[in-house]
Design a protein around this motif. Sequence first.
Motif, PDB file in Angstrom:
ATOM      1  N   LYS A  45      -1.669  11.305  -4.865  1.00 28.92           N
ATOM      2  CA  LYS A  45      -0.856  11.749  -5.998  1.00 28.92           C
ATOM      3  C   LYS A  45      -0.925  13.264  -6.158  1.00 28.92           C
ATOM      4  O   LYS A  45       0.092  13.935  -6.364  1.00 28.92           O
ATOM      5  CB  LYS A  45      -1.330  11.062  -7.281  1.00 28.92           C
ATOM      6  N   ALA A  46      -2.127  13.814  -6.021  1.00 22.96           N
ATOM      7  CA  ALA A  46      -2.299  15.259  -6.176  1.00 22.96           C
ATOM      8  C   ALA A  46      -1.632  16.032  -5.047  1.00 22.96           C
ATOM      9  O   ALA A  46      -1.046  17.096  -5.276  1.00 22.96           O
ATOM     10  CB  ALA A  46      -3.789  15.592  -6.240  1.00 22.96           C
ATOM     11  N   GLU A  47      -1.686  15.522  -3.825  1.00 27.29           N
ATOM     12  CA  GLU A  47      -1.131  16.255  -2.683  1.00 27.29           C
ATOM     13  C   GLU A  47       0.386  16.117  -2.593  1.00 27.29           C
ATOM     14  O   GLU A  47       1.085  17.099  -2.300  1.00 27.29           O
ATOM     15  CB  GLU A  47      -1.756  15.755  -1.379  1.00 27.29           C
ATOM     16  N   LEU A  48       0.912  14.923  -2.854  1.00 20.52           N
ATOM     17  CA  LEU A  48       2.354  14.690  -2.693  1.00 20.52           C
ATOM     18  C   LEU A  48       3.142  14.904  -3.981  1.00 20.52           C
ATOM     19  O   LEU A  48       4.374  14.880  -3.955  1.00 20.52           O
ATOM     20  CB  LEU A  48       2.593  13.272  -2.162  1.00 20.52           C
ATOM     21  N   HIS A  49       2.447  15.065  -5.114  1.00 17.28           N
ATOM     22  CA  HIS A  49       3.084  15.371  -6.401  1.00 17.28           C
ATOM     23  C   HIS A  49       4.129  14.318  -6.785  1.00 17.28           C
ATOM     24  O   HIS A  49       5.325  14.601  -6.927  1.00 17.28           O
ATOM     25  CB  HIS A  49       3.739  16.760  -6.361  1.00 17.28           C
ATOM     26  N   VAL A  50       3.667  13.064  -6.966  1.00 16.12           N
ATOM     27  CA  VAL A  50       4.567  11.967  -7.334  1.00 16.12           C
ATOM     28  C   VAL A  50       4.074  11.323  -8.622  1.00 16.12           C
ATOM     29  O   VAL A  50       2.898  11.431  -8.990  1.00 16.12           O
ATOM     30  CB  VAL A  50       4.656  10.918  -6.213  1.00 16.12           C
ATOM     31  N   SER A  51       4.980  10.639  -9.310  1.00 21.66           N
ATOM     32  CA  SER A  51       4.661   9.997 -10.583  1.00 21.66           C
ATOM     33  C   SER A  51       3.956   8.662 -10.355  1.00 21.66           C
ATOM     34  O   SER A  51       3.993   8.100  -9.256  1.00 21.66           O
ATOM     35  CB  SER A  51       5.941   9.758 -11.391  1.00 21.66           C
ATOM     36  N   GLY A  56       3.521   3.245  -7.928  1.00 20.24           N
ATOM     37  CA  GLY A  56       3.522   1.797  -8.125  1.00 20.24           C
ATOM     38  C   GLY A  56       4.601   1.118  -7.302  1.00 20.24           C
ATOM     39  O   GLY A  56       4.400   0.038  -6.746  1.00 20.24           O
ATOM     40  N   LEU A  57       5.764   1.773  -7.199  1.00 22.61           N
ATOM     41  CA  LEU A  57       6.876   1.224  -6.418  1.00 22.61           C
ATOM     42  C   LEU A  57       6.538   1.221  -4.928  1.00 22.61           C
ATOM     43  O   LEU A  57       6.766   0.237  -4.220  1.00 22.61           O
ATOM     44  CB  LEU A  57       8.141   2.039  -6.669  1.00 22.61           C
ATOM     45  N   PRO A 372       1.785  -3.638  -9.585  1.00 24.20           N
ATOM     46  CA  PRO A 372       1.595  -2.176  -9.543  1.00 24.20           C
ATOM     47  C   PRO A 372       2.680  -1.408 -10.290  1.00 24.20           C
ATOM     48  O   PRO A 372       2.395  -0.410 -10.958  1.00 24.20           O
ATOM     49  CB  PRO A 372       1.646  -1.873  -8.034  1.00 24.20           C
ATOM     50  N   LEU A 373       3.933  -1.874 -10.174  1.00 21.90           N
ATOM     51  CA  LEU A 373       5.031  -1.157 -10.826  1.00 21.90           C
ATOM     52  C   LEU A 373       4.940  -1.265 -12.339  1.00 21.90           C
ATOM     53  O   LEU A 373       5.188  -0.287 -13.066  1.00 21.90           O
ATOM     54  CB  LEU A 373       6.370  -1.711 -10.327  1.00 21.90           C
ATOM     55  N   LEU A 374       4.580  -2.439 -12.846  1.00 25.22           N
ATOM     56  CA  LEU A 374       4.448  -2.637 -14.288  1.00 25.22           C
ATOM     57  C   LEU A 374       3.413  -1.686 -14.873  1.00 25.22           C
ATOM     58  O   LEU A 374       3.669  -0.996 -15.872  1.00 25.22           O
ATOM     59  CB  LEU A 374       4.059  -4.091 -14.577  1.00 25.22           C
ATOM     60  N   VAL A 375       2.235  -1.635 -14.247  1.00 22.73           N
ATOM     61  CA  VAL A 375       1.176  -0.751 -14.758  1.00 22.73           C
ATOM     62  C   VAL A 375       1.583   0.708 -14.620  1.00 22.73           C
ATOM     63  O   VAL A 375       1.388   1.510 -15.541  1.00 22.73           O
ATOM     64  CB  VAL A 375      -0.149  -1.024 -14.024  1.00 22.73           C
ATOM     65  N   LEU A 378       4.197   1.558 -17.305  1.00 19.79           N
ATOM     66  CA  LEU A 378       3.587   1.614 -18.638  1.00 19.79           C
ATOM     67  C   LEU A 378       2.684   2.835 -18.780  1.00 19.79           C
ATOM     68  O   LEU A 378       2.582   3.413 -19.876  1.00 19.79           O
ATOM     69  CB  LEU A 378       2.801   0.326 -18.898  1.00 19.79           C
ATOM     70  N   ASN A 379       2.013   3.225 -17.687  1.00 17.60           N
ATOM     71  CA  ASN A 379       1.211   4.458 -17.733  1.00 17.60           C
ATOM     72  C   ASN A 379       2.076   5.650 -18.120  1.00 17.60           C
ATOM     73  O   ASN A 379       1.705   6.458 -18.996  1.00 17.60           O
ATOM     74  CB  ASN A 379       0.580   4.722 -16.360  1.00 17.60           C
TER      75      ASN A 379
END
Length: 426
Positions: A45-51, A56-57, A372-375, A378-379
Amino acid sequence: MTTAAAPAERDWTLTSGWTLGLLTVIYALNYLDRQILSLVLPLIKAELHVSDTMLGLVTGFAFVLFYSLMGIPIARLADRSNRRNIIAIGCAFWSAMTMVTGLVTSVWQLAVTRFMMGAGEACGIAPSNSMIADLFSAAKRPLALSIMTAGNGLGSLLLFPIVGWIALHYGWRSTFYVAGAAGIVVALLFFLTVREPARRDAKPLIRRETFKEAMAFLAGSRAYIWILAGGAFMGVSLYANIVWNSSFLVRVHGFNMAEIGSTLGPIRGLASALGVVVGGMLVSRLGARDARLRLIVPGIACILVLPAEILFLLPSDPTVSLIGLALATFLSAVHLGPVYAACMSLVPPGLRATACAVFLFVANLVGQIIGPLLVGALNDHWASLYGDLAIRYSMMVGASCATVAGLFLILAARHFIPDTRRAEAA
C-alpha cells in the motif's frame, strides 16, 4: 498412466501416509502464497499508493475470478484422469506466478498475477480431496482431510515468521521469490514420488455423467445446498480476516512486519492446525453415533466465532487481542475437514472432486470477493469518523457472517442422512 494398486482395508500405510504428507505441504503452500499478500499489504500500500478499497478488490476479486472459473472444469477432469499430474502441474504454475508477483510495479500488474495464481491454485484442493477419498475409507476420511487442511495452519506456524523476517530485512518482493521457488521444488517432488491411487469404486465411472447431470444431482441434495450457503457466509468471515488481520495489528496495535510474522503466523497457524484436527477427531468419533453431528459440531463452532472475534477486535491490550485471535482462528478451522468430508458423502465416488469444486466455487466466489472488499470499503467509508480504528468495526461486520454460516450448517444436518443414502443408491 501409472496407477497404484487398490487400497487395502488398512488405511494408514506408508504410501497413503507419504501421499497425505505431501498433499498437506502443497495445501500449506496453496494458502501461504495467498496469505503472503495480506502479510505485506501495508508495505505494498505504501509503495504503490492505493486505497483500501482497491486493495480489497485486487486481493479478493482478482484472485477468485480465475480460481472459481477454473475450479469446476479442473475437478471434472480430476474425476476422470490422473489427479497426481493435475496437482503437480498446478502447484508448479501457481508457484511460478507467486515469484512473478515480486516483480510487479503497479496495482494492475498485481491484479494480473493474482488472476493467474488463481488459475493455478484451482488445481489443488478438489483433486487432493478426491485422492484422499480413494486412499482412506469413509470412516477415516474426516480425520485424513482434516490433517491435510491443517497444512494451512502449519504453514502459518512454521513459515509466517520466516516470511515476516524476509519482508523486514529484504523487502516484500523477496518473500514472493522464496515462497514461489519452494513451491516449484515441492511440485517436482510430488510428481516424482507419488502414484495415482486406484479409484475405490470405479462402478460410477462406467457411466460418465454430463455436466448438466452432475449439477442436477448436486442441486437435488438439500443438505448440499445448505452446506453451500454456509460455505459462502463462512468464506466472507474467513477471507476478511485473512486479508486484513495484518493491517489491523499495524493500525490498532502498532506492530511491524517482523512482529506480525512472529506472532500472527504462529498463533494463527497453531490454532488453525488444532482446530481442523480437533474438528476431524470430534466428527469422526461423534459422527459414528449420529451422522448429523458431522455438520452440527462444525455449525456450533462457526456460531462461536463472532464472540471470539469481538475479543480480538475490541480490547486495547494486544495480549488479550491475540488471545481472541487464537480462539477465533481455532473455531473457524473446525468446520473445514468435516465439511469437505460431508460434501463427498453426499455424492457418488465419480462426483467427489466436482462436489468439492462447486463448494469451493461458491465459498471462494462469495468469500474472497465480498470479504476483503467489504472490509476495505468500510475502512474508507468510516475513516473520517474513526481514523485507523475504522478497521476494528469493519472486520466485526465480516465476522458476523460466521454466525449465519453456523446456522446453515445445522440446517444441512437435518437432511444429511437421507441425502447420504440417496448418494449411496445412485
